[in-house]
Design a protein around this motif. Structure first.
Motif, PDB file in Angstrom:
ATOM      1  N   SER A 118     -19.230 -11.769  11.870  1.00 55.77           N
ATOM      2  CA  SER A 118     -19.197 -13.173  11.492  1.00 55.77           C
ATOM      3  C   SER A 118     -20.224 -13.938  12.315  1.00 55.77           C
ATOM      4  O   SER A 118     -20.527 -13.574  13.444  1.00 55.77           O
ATOM      5  CB  SER A 118     -17.802 -13.748  11.756  1.00 55.77           C
ATOM      6  N   TYR A 119     -20.762 -14.998  11.735  1.00 59.26           N
ATOM      7  CA  TYR A 119     -21.712 -15.810  12.495  1.00 59.26           C
ATOM      8  C   TYR A 119     -21.079 -17.156  12.830  1.00 59.26           C
ATOM      9  O   TYR A 119     -20.204 -17.655  12.114  1.00 59.26           O
ATOM     10  CB  TYR A 119     -23.021 -16.006  11.729  1.00 59.26           C
ATOM     11  N   LYS A 120     -21.530 -17.729  13.910  1.00 59.48           N
ATOM     12  CA  LYS A 120     -21.059 -19.038  14.344  1.00 59.48           C
ATOM     13  C   LYS A 120     -22.214 -19.829  14.936  1.00 59.48           C
ATOM     14  O   LYS A 120     -23.151 -19.250  15.482  1.00 59.48           O
ATOM     15  CB  LYS A 120     -19.942 -18.903  15.392  1.00 59.48           C
ATOM     16  N   ILE A 121     -22.117 -21.147  14.821  1.00 58.50           N
ATOM     17  CA  ILE A 121     -22.988 -22.038  15.582  1.00 58.50           C
ATOM     18  C   ILE A 121     -22.344 -22.199  16.951  1.00 58.50           C
ATOM     19  O   ILE A 121     -21.152 -22.485  17.054  1.00 58.50           O
ATOM     20  CB  ILE A 121     -23.124 -23.411  14.897  1.00 58.50           C
ATOM     21  N   ALA A 122     -23.108 -22.014  18.009  1.00 62.07           N
ATOM     22  CA  ALA A 122     -22.527 -22.040  19.355  1.00 62.07           C
ATOM     23  C   ALA A 122     -23.537 -22.554  20.361  1.00 62.07           C
ATOM     24  O   ALA A 122     -24.753 -22.411  20.181  1.00 62.07           O
ATOM     25  CB  ALA A 122     -22.061 -20.643  19.760  1.00 62.07           C
ATOM     26  N   SER A 123     -23.035 -23.160  21.410  1.00 65.04           N
ATOM     27  CA  SER A 123     -23.890 -23.429  22.561  1.00 65.04           C
ATOM     28  C   SER A 123     -23.998 -22.141  23.364  1.00 65.04           C
ATOM     29  O   SER A 123     -23.034 -21.369  23.456  1.00 65.04           O
ATOM     30  CB  SER A 123     -23.315 -24.556  23.433  1.00 65.04           C
ATOM     31  N   LEU A 124     -25.159 -21.906  23.913  1.00 67.11           N
ATOM     32  CA  LEU A 124     -25.406 -20.696  24.712  1.00 67.11           C
ATOM     33  C   LEU A 124     -25.988 -21.129  26.042  1.00 67.11           C
ATOM     34  O   LEU A 124     -27.052 -21.749  26.087  1.00 67.11           O
ATOM     35  CB  LEU A 124     -26.375 -19.769  23.977  1.00 67.11           C
TER      36      LEU A 124
END
Length: 471
Positions: A199-205
Motif C-alpha cells: 500500500s502507498y501513503k503520503i507521509a512526512s519523512l
C-alpha cells in the motif's frame, strides 16, 4: 544488497558488491550518480493528492516498494535521505511501528539495523480515519487536535519547518513529504499477510536522530543558552502550538549534562503555522535561558530574516499550505524582528504571544489584542493615505484597549486583557485582500512600539517587586 531506483520508481538489485554509507551527506548525491539512477526518483512539485482515487498511475506505483519526493526535492540533505531509504527498502527491511505517540509513526532501518528515518503517514495522524492507536474517525481536511490545523496537513508543516530553518540555525533534522509504498502498510492495517502488493501513503519523512533522552528527563540547567534561544526563535516564527519537552531530543556532549552542554534537537513540527492566531505552547518559556538577552549572532540572524521571502518559499515549494498560514508566518516574523530590535528577550516575546489564564478563564494574548486594534483602525478609517495611524482626540475601540486623549491614537492595555471566547471566530487573515493585508501590517507595526514599551514597564515592575521581597 545495494539498490537503484528505476524508471518507474521501483528498486532493483545492482551487480556490484554492497557498500556501507552510514551518513550520506550533500556530496553523497554527486558521488552516487554512477551507482544510482538518482534522476529517476520522481520529484513532484505539485500539491500532494490526498484522495483515494484508484488510477492506473497509483496502481503502478503500488506494484512494489517505492518512494517519491513530493516536498523537498530541491534540498540536498533530503535527496540524500531518500537515496538511503531507497537502498534500505530494496533489501526488504520491514517498517517498525513506533509504540509511543497518538499518531502512526514508523521507523525505517538499514540492513545492519541502524535506524535511518521516521515516516508519519498523514492518514494516520491523531483523529485521522486510519489512525492505528484508536484516536481516529475524521476525514482528511477536517479540524484536527488543534482546530487551526486540519487533519492530513501536519506532514506539510513538518517539511516547512525544515525548509524555513535557514542554514540549520535551529537544528531541524532533514524532513520531506513523500509518497511511500511498502508492504508493511497493508499488513499492519489488516493484521494479516493476505496482500500481495504494498500500500502507498503520503507521509512526512524525517532523518532519525540518535539521542540519549528528551528534555523532559533533565532539568533546564543541562541545556545551553544558545540551543534554547535558537529553538525559541524558530517556534516564534512558526507559531508552534506544541513545543513540549517530549519533542526536544537531547544528545549528550562530553559525557556531562551538568555543565549546560547537552544539545537539543527540535522535532515534531506538525502543529506549526496555524491557519489563524492560536494559543502556542512553549516549554522553554519556563526556563531561565529564555530570560537572558539574545547574543549578537542571534540578533543578526533575526535581523536577516525576510518574512516576505520566507512566504514566497512556502508558496513555491509547499503550495498545499494555505495563504492564511503563510500570513501567520509573516506576522510572527515581523513581531519577532521588531521585539528583538526593541530589546525584548525570548520570554517576553513568548508571553506576549500566549493567552493568559485569569480567574479560571483564558484571555486573549497581547498579540491577538494588537491584531484586533490594527483591524479596528482599518475599519474605522484611522489609516491615512500614507498608511499611518491618524491622530484622534477620542477613539472608540474594542474594550481591550484604552482611549488615549492625545496624538498617537491607540495604545494596547496589557493590564486589562479581554476574555477569550472559544465559540467566537479566531483572528484570521484569510479573508483579506492584498491591499487590506498590507494596510493591516502597516497599522500593526505602528502599534508595536507602545506595546513593547508597556511590556518593558511591566517587566521592570515585576523585577522591582522581586527585589523588594528578597531577604
Amino acid at each position: 544488497m545495494a539498490a537503484a531506483v528505476n524508471q518507474v520508481h521501483g528498486f532493483k538489485p545492482l551487480a556490484f558488491p554492497p557498500r556501507c554509507h552510514p551518513h550520506l551527506d550533500c556530496k553523497m548525491i554527486e558521488l552516487s550518480q554512477s551507482k544510482f539512477n538518482f534522476s529517476c526518483i520522481h520529484r513532484s512539485s505539485s500539491t500532494p493528492c490526498l484522495s483515494h482515487n484508484s488510477s492506473n498511475a497509483e496502481d503502478d506505483f503500488s506494484a512494489s516498494p517505492r518512494i517519491e519526493i513530493i516536498v523537498g526535492h530541491a534540498l540536498p540533505q533530503v535527496n540524500a535521505l531518500v537515496v538511503e531509504v531507497a537502498m534500505a527498502m530494496s533489501t526488504g527491511v520491514e517498517l517498525e511501528r513506533a509504540p509511543s505517540g497518538l499518531g502512526g509513526a514508523y521507523f525505517l532501518h538499514a540492513r545492519n539495523g541502524r535506524t535511518i528515518a521516521v515516516a508519519k503517514p498523514v492518514d494516520e495522524e491523531p483523529l485521522a480515519i486510519n489512525n492505528p492507536k484508536g484516536f481516529g474517525g475524521r476525514m482528511l481536511g477536517q479540524p484536527g487536535m488543534k482546530s487551526s490545523i486540519r487533519i492530513g496537513e501536519t506532514g506539510a508543516r513538518e517539511s516547512a519547518a525544515y525548509l524555513l530553518d535557514h542554514g540549520g540555525f535551529s537544528g531541524v533534522p532533514p524532513t520531506a513529504l513523500v509518497k511511500l509504498s511498502h508492504f508493511n502498510f497493508g499488513l499492519l492495517k489488516s493484521g494479516s499477510d493476505s496482500g500481495s502488493n504494498p500500500s502507498y501513503k503520503i507521509a512526512s519523512l524525517q532523518r532519525f536522530v540518535n539521542h540519549d533522552s528528551d528534555a523532559g528527563d533533565l532539568g533546564p540547567s543541562s541545556f545551553s543558552v544558545t540551543c534554547v534561544h535558537r529553538i525559541g526563535i524558530l517556534d516564534i516564527r512558526l507559531m508552534n502550538l506544541d513545543r513540549h519537552a517530549g519533542n526536544l531530543l537531547v544528545r549528550q556532549e562530553n559525557e556531562s549534562y551538568g555543565l549546560g552542554k547537552a544539545e537539543l534537537v527540535p522535532i515534531d513540527h506538525g502543529f506549526c503555522l496555524p491557519e489563524c492566531l492560536d494559543n502556542p505552547y512553549y516549554e522553554w518559556q519556563h526556563w531561565p535561558q529564555a530570560s537572558l538577552p539574545f547574543s549578537e549572532a542571534e540578533a543578526d540572524y533575526i535581523s536577516s530574516l525576510d518574512p516576505f521571502k520566507d512566504a514566497e518559499l512556502l508558496r513555491t515549494h509547499i503550495p498545499s499550505i494555505r495563504e492564511s498560514s503563510v500570513r501567520v508566518l509573516i506576522l510572527c516574523t515581523i513581531f519577532l524582528k521588531q521585539a528583538v530590535a526593541y530589546g525584548l528577550c525570548l520570554v517576553d516575546i513568548g508571553e506576549m504571544m500566549t493567552r493568559e489564564l485569569l480567574g479560571g478563564k483564558e484571555h486573549c494574548s497581547s498579540l491577538e489584542n494588537l491584531c484586533v486594534a490594527a483591524k479596528a483602525s482599518l475599519n474605522m478609517g484611522l489609516i491615512d493615505e500614507d498608511h499611518h495611524i491618524a491622530e484622534a482626540d477620542e477613539v472608540l475601540i474594542p474594550r481591550t484597549f484604552k482611549n488615549r486623549h492625545k496624538a498617537g491614537g491607540l495604545m494596547r492595555s496589557l493590564s486589562s486583557p479581554a476574555p477569550y471566547n472559544s465559540n467566537s471566530q479566531s483572528i484570521s487573515f484569510a479573508d483579506m485582500g492584498n491591499e487590506e493585508w498590507h494596510s493591516f501590517l502597516e497599522a500593526f507595526q505602528h502599534l508595536l512600539p507602545e506595546a513593547f514599551e508597556e511590556k518593558t514597564s511591566m517587566c521592570l515592575a515585576k523585577h522591582r517587586l522581586r527585589t523588594s521581597c528578597a531577604f
